[in-house]
Design a protein around this motif. Sequence first.
Motif, PDB file in Angstrom:
ATOM      1  N   SER A 188       0.817  -1.210   0.000  1.00 55.60           N
ATOM      2  CA  SER A 188       0.000   0.000   0.000  1.00 55.60           C
ATOM      3  C   SER A 188       0.853   1.263   0.000  1.00 55.60           C
ATOM      4  O   SER A 188       0.477   2.280  -0.575  1.00 55.60           O
ATOM      5  CB  SER A 188      -0.948   0.013   1.179  1.00 55.60           C
ATOM      6  N   LEU A 189       2.023   1.147   0.639  1.00 58.29           N
ATOM      7  CA  LEU A 189       2.889   2.337   0.666  1.00 58.29           C
ATOM      8  C   LEU A 189       3.564   2.585  -0.678  1.00 58.29           C
ATOM      9  O   LEU A 189       3.754   3.694  -1.116  1.00 58.29           O
ATOM     10  CB  LEU A 189       3.971   2.171   1.736  1.00 58.29           C
ATOM     11  N   GLU A 220       0.049  -9.599  -9.038  1.00 60.54           N
ATOM     12  CA  GLU A 220       0.466  -8.906  -7.809  1.00 60.54           C
ATOM     13  C   GLU A 220      -0.763  -8.555  -6.975  1.00 60.54           C
ATOM     14  O   GLU A 220      -0.763  -8.700  -5.745  1.00 60.54           O
ATOM     15  CB  GLU A 220       1.203  -7.588  -8.157  1.00 60.54           C
ATOM     16  N   GLU A 221      -1.769  -8.085  -7.688  1.00 62.95           N
ATOM     17  CA  GLU A 221      -2.971  -7.661  -6.993  1.00 62.95           C
ATOM     18  C   GLU A 221      -3.607  -8.861  -6.252  1.00 62.95           C
ATOM     19  O   GLU A 221      -4.005  -8.731  -5.092  1.00 62.95           O
ATOM     20  CB  GLU A 221      -3.937  -7.074  -8.048  1.00 62.95           C
ATOM     21  N   VAL A 222      -3.632  -9.984  -6.950  1.00 68.03           N
ATOM     22  CA  VAL A 222      -4.211 -11.196  -6.339  1.00 68.03           C
ATOM     23  C   VAL A 222      -3.382 -11.631  -5.121  1.00 68.03           C
ATOM     24  O   VAL A 222      -3.943 -11.978  -4.086  1.00 68.03           O
ATOM     25  CB  VAL A 222      -4.297 -12.345  -7.382  1.00 68.03           C
ATOM     26  N   HIS A 223      -2.080 -11.490  -5.233  1.00 64.79           N
ATOM     27  CA  HIS A 223      -1.194 -11.834  -4.110  1.00 64.79           C
ATOM     28  C   HIS A 223      -1.503 -10.994  -2.879  1.00 64.79           C
ATOM     29  O   HIS A 223      -1.602 -11.481  -1.748  1.00 64.79           O
ATOM     30  CB  HIS A 223       0.268 -11.632  -4.541  1.00 64.79           C
ATOM     31  N   VAL A 224      -1.709  -9.697  -3.108  1.00 70.75           N
ATOM     32  CA  VAL A 224      -2.021  -8.787  -2.005  1.00 70.75           C
ATOM     33  C   VAL A 224      -3.350  -9.214  -1.369  1.00 70.75           C
ATOM     34  O   VAL A 224      -3.484  -9.221  -0.148  1.00 70.75           O
ATOM     35  CB  VAL A 224      -2.113  -7.337  -2.503  1.00 70.75           C
ATOM     36  N   ILE A 225      -4.306  -9.600  -2.263  1.00 68.56           N
ATOM     37  CA  ILE A 225      -5.614  -9.988  -1.733  1.00 68.56           C
ATOM     38  C   ILE A 225      -5.487 -11.235  -0.859  1.00 68.56           C
ATOM     39  O   ILE A 225      -6.112 -11.328   0.183  1.00 68.56           O
ATOM     40  CB  ILE A 225      -6.608 -10.171  -2.880  1.00 68.56           C
ATOM     41  N   GLU A 226      -4.617 -12.122  -1.324  1.00 69.22           N
ATOM     42  CA  GLU A 226      -4.408 -13.335  -0.516  1.00 69.22           C
ATOM     43  C   GLU A 226      -3.890 -12.967   0.867  1.00 69.22           C
ATOM     44  O   GLU A 226      -4.349 -13.504   1.886  1.00 69.22           O
ATOM     45  CB  GLU A 226      -3.435 -14.272  -1.237  1.00 69.22           C
TER      46      GLU A 226
END
Lengths: 480, 323
Positions: A318-319, A330-336
């Motif tokens: 997020s930073l 990457e987005e899916v990884h963050v969601i995980e």
Amino acid sequence: MTIQNKIWGLVSLAVLVMGAIWIALTYSNQQAQEQYSSILSRYLQMNEVTTSSQALVTELNEYIRLPVPAQEQRLQEEEQQLRGIQQRVEALRTETNQLDMTNYLLMMDSLIEASNRTLSFVKQSEVDAVTQEFNEANRIAASLEDRTLYILDQELRTYNGLYQELIQQSDELETLGLWLLGLISSIVLLVAYRFSLSITRPVHELTRAANEVAQGNFQTPIHISSNDEIAFLARTFDTMRENINDLFEETQEKARLENELQESQLLLKESQLKSLQSQINPHFLFNTLNTLSKKAYLDGAEETSDLLVSVAGLLRYSLKKVDQSVTLAEEVHVIEQYIAIQKARFAERLTFHLEVDERLLDTYIPSLTLQPIIENAMIHGIEKLVDGGTITLRIYREQESVLAEVEDDGPGMQPEELHRLLHQEVRSETGHSTSIGFQNVVKRLQLFFNRADVLTVTSAVGVGTTVTLHIPLQKEVPVE
Amino acid sequence: MKRTVTRVLSVCIVFFAIFTVISVWRVIQATPHFPEPVADSVDQLRIVLITENQSTDFWKQVEEGAIQAGEKQGVLVEAWAGFGTEDQDFNRNLETAIYSKVDGILVQGQDTEAFKELTKIKAAFYGVPIITVGEDVPAEESLRKTYVGSNQIEAASLLAETMAEKMNYQGEIVVVGDEQPTYMQKQRLQGVEQTLEAYPEITFTYQGMGDTKEEIMNATMERLNQSPDATSWLVLDSKVAYFVTQEIKRRTQVDPYLIYSFDEAPEVRSLLQAGVIDGMIRQRPQEMGEQGLNLLVQWIRGETVPLNSDGYPTPFVLEEAGL
């Protein structure tokens, strides 16, 4: 009228007046001169009568003594002369001396007649008659002389008064000349004074206006109430003042703008500094979290350690990535990671399904677009349900679009609520969110893909809510 | 400052303008008026009145009458008079008038040879008509057209008649005149004679007198000595009246004397007022001048031709003391 015309006018006026006076004076002088000489000529002509009549008698006497043709010729000449004088004297008759002058003229006739009679008697040689007629002629000549004196006396009496009047008139003329001199001097002085004022006043006005301009007052218009060269100068000067005024105002405006720019730059720098400052803390926090994770792992709390890693990862993401585009992977990884954290919180209440077409994971989207939607579903679909719920994230291809679908089986939304979600600004009252609101996501997606239909929401009360992102299918990596 | 200068200059202009206008007016007023020249031909008649003595009141009135009548008739009249009693001036004036070919001459008749020659020969030669005024000369001796004035014979008759009545038709009358009585005096004497013929009780003596004061006084004294009883005096010419009465006054009381005179001279009038003179004949000189001129003009213009050679008498009155 221009200054040149004014000067011309004044000088011409003065010259004209002086000329008129000169002519008048010359004329009256000449008049007086003529009058004097006419009086004198009267006397002289009358005197000639005596001389000529005496001469005639003398010649007559000579002829009696010596009657030769030459002498007769002389006598004739003398007679002619007397006739000439007679004619001139005739012109001297006036109303007052008419009788005397007529008598006088006829006496000359008598003399000439007597002379002629004598002549003819001489030719006839009548001695007595000759003597008698000669005496007669002599007497007439004497009478003429008497009469000349008498008439001269009368004339002197008449013209003495006229002389006095002439002298008086010339005295009066002298006085008139003095008064006239005074009058004209005054008029010329006044005209010259007004004239000089009419030249200097505009100059003074112009000087004052120039002083004001010199002191920096460009606002007062310059107005000159004359119609000459100075007025022209003033108009030009006024135009110049206006131009300077415009330039000055322009410069002032520029200066103001520059000042504002500088101020805003300062503010920007300040805000950048602040943002830097604000970045320091998250990094510190993030490192601390990593340290805590290692500590937890060493202490055997592996679950805690994993959770801390997830928190740290989410924090870092997020930073770091808020301004960048990222791949769906990457987005899916963050969601995980996010789900992992939420699972720690909700445990069995949260069921998460992930259905992803792996081929589509290279698709670029703005970072942190899916996470807020998931979070939203979490808040509305899971938190409110005691028995928990299921959130499904599907990423699949449909025609030329990549669809990212987040489905929950929560209580669903009322149409007003749904409308508010789509159109309201980012809500601030909800303290649970990661500060990135639904609207923010929509805006960013619209900007990123440059199209309006990026997101659709379907919701039914009691059934759940489905949020679908429409991502255009991309072959290449979009330029940042 | 500006206003003050303008105001001062304006006041100056007004001041000078007023005096300039006044001065212009004065210059125009002072313009000499030269006598207007007259046209070439002069058809106005020219008449000259010639008298012996300018200063006499009688002749002044004649002149006045003639000039006034001349203005009415539209003729030019001028009076030429000598100074004193010099005949020379008088004759010279007459001669000059004749040489001047005037249209007519009004003249005081003079009983002299020179006068007669001038009127009879020279005036006739130059064709100048002559009318005698106040004093006459015989028409045949002067070729005068006529005479205008008092009828001297009648005037003398009136005087003589009055005196005779005062004397109760008896006594002696001394008649005073020139040593060489003029035609006029002769006429007067004739009138006296004619009247006294009717009164045989009255005798009269003619006393001739010179021109000077001494001569007059001496003659008077002589007469007073020769005729001591004669208290009635008749003076034919006013010019001697003063000295005659002076002499009588010097000798005796004037009151009983009966003195009558011709002609209204200022000194005779004062003698009359003082009661020294008892009466005098007052003639109408102005009328003489007027009528003389009118007749002359009429003759020249051919309106009255010929003029009555006996003369045109003018009225006279006897003025007596105390009346």
